[in-house]
Design a protein around this motif. Structure first.
Motif, PDB file in Angstrom:
ATOM      1  N   SER A 101       0.837  -1.200   0.000  1.00  0.00           N
ATOM      2  CA  SER A 101       0.000   0.000   0.000  1.00  0.00           C
ATOM      3  C   SER A 101       0.873   1.250   0.000  1.00  0.00           C
ATOM      4  N   PHE A 102       0.444   2.257  -0.774  1.00  0.00           N
ATOM      5  CA  PHE A 102       1.092   3.568  -0.890  1.00  0.00           C
ATOM      6  C   PHE A 102       2.313   3.562  -1.800  1.00  0.00           C
TER       7      PHE A 102
ATOM      8  N   LEU B 291      -1.830   4.055  -4.008  1.00  0.00           N
ATOM      9  CA  LEU B 291      -3.123   3.520  -3.596  1.00  0.00           C
ATOM     10  C   LEU B 291      -2.941   2.422  -2.554  1.00  0.00           C
ATOM     11  N   LEU B 292      -4.048   2.026  -1.928  1.00  0.00           N
ATOM     12  CA  LEU B 292      -4.014   0.900  -1.011  1.00  0.00           C
ATOM     13  C   LEU B 292      -3.837  -0.392  -1.795  1.00  0.00           C
TER      14      LEU B 292
ATOM     15  N   GLU C  61     -10.735   0.672  -5.978  1.00  0.00           N
ATOM     16  CA  GLU C  61     -11.998   0.635  -5.258  1.00  0.00           C
ATOM     17  C   GLU C  61     -11.784   0.631  -3.746  1.00  0.00           C
ATOM     18  N   ARG C  62     -10.793  -0.131  -3.289  1.00  0.00           N
ATOM     19  CA  ARG C  62     -10.503  -0.168  -1.853  1.00  0.00           C
ATOM     20  C   ARG C  62     -10.056   1.206  -1.361  1.00  0.00           C
TER      21      ARG C  62
ATOM     22  N   GLU D  31      -8.713  13.243 -10.863  1.00  0.00           N
ATOM     23  CA  GLU D  31      -8.597  12.406 -12.051  1.00  0.00           C
ATOM     24  C   GLU D  31      -8.849  10.946 -11.712  1.00  0.00           C
ATOM     25  N   ASP D  32      -8.298  10.483 -10.571  1.00  0.00           N
ATOM     26  CA  ASP D  32      -8.492   9.106 -10.150  1.00  0.00           C
ATOM     27  C   ASP D  32      -9.969   8.813  -9.905  1.00  0.00           C
ATOM     28  N   LEU D  33     -10.679   9.777  -9.328  1.00  0.00           N
ATOM     29  CA  LEU D  33     -12.066   9.571  -8.934  1.00  0.00           C
ATOM     30  C   LEU D  33     -12.973   9.323 -10.134  1.00  0.00           C
TER      31      LEU D  33
END
Length: 232
Positions: free
Chosen positions: A170-171, A176-177, A215-216, A228-230
């Motif tokens: 993660s990170f 991201l996770l 998603e997580r 942008e990710d969203l």
């Protein structure tokens, strides 16, 4: 990589240094950890390192003299000067980016406080990089120092059995996770491993993992996502 830990309680690290990957890395000489006690640089028979704060207030502060003397002696002990890190809740928050940044150093000196903290002239005079592990208070800097060592050691080549492990944490890399992971048995108490992971289709698996990671992160740490990710 060398870590010098400057503390009033070096005994707290005895068990830590004997465990798991860290011990293997030390034995393999990938990591060198030295412990130093501020009290060894005191000049009175009681080895006192603290005193009451000017202006009143609760608790005690760690005095300048033993800390300056300790840091200067430890720096001089090696031909390679180290980057001085002060563990304090007022510092830059530790995250994966900072761990990666610090992992490029050859040597780190970790300055562990206790009581109500350090006399401010220690920060003014020694000019350490101040680092926090989060918006909460610990009894001292020792546990934060352990966290720094653990987060950095994973990034040192040869420490992990599989170098890809650190990249997929993660990170790391994507920010991201990490995606969910599974091992045997295939079914446990009605919970089954996703079929895609049993397919043998590595391209499809990689795509599924990317989607799950995103998603997580949306569900648990939406603050990590850019606009942008969203909308991906």
């Amino acid at each position: 990589m060398r870590f010098d830990v400057l503390t009033l309680f070096p005994g707290l690290f005895e068990g830590f240094l004997q465990q798991s990957l860290l011990k293997k890395a030390i034995d393999a000489e990938l990591i060198n950890i030295q412990l130093w006690n501020f009290r060894d640089w005191t000049k009175d028979k009681h080895q006192s390192v603290d005193d009451t704060p000017y202006g009143g207030g609760p608790g005690m502060l760690i005095r300048c003299e033993p800390v300056f003397d300790c840091v200067e002696a430890v720096q001089a002990e090696s031909q390679q000067p180290g980057k001085l890190i002060m563990l304090t809740p007022q510092g830059r928050k530790l995250d994966q980016n900072l761990a990666e940044e610090l992992s490029t150093e050859q040597r780190l000196l970790l300055l562990c406080g206790r009581y109500e903290g350090f006399d401010d002239r220690i920060s003014q005079g020694l000019k350490p990089m101040e680092v926090s592990i989060g918006d909460f208070i610990c009894n001292g800097g020792e546990v934060p120092a352990m966290l720094i060592i653990e987060s950095i050691m994973r990034l040192i080549p040869g420490v992990l059995g599989d170098e890809a492990s650190a990249k997929e944490d993660s990170f790391s890399s994507t920010g991201l996770l990490e995606h969910p992971q599974f091992t045997r048995p295939r079914e446990f108490r009605g919970m089954e491993v996703p079929e895609i992971l049993l397919s043998g289709n590595h391209q499809a698996i990689a795509k599924w993992r990317e989607e799950q990671s995103l998603e997580r992160t949306r569900q648990r740490r939406n603050d990590l996502l850019s606009g942008e990710d969203l909308h991906e």
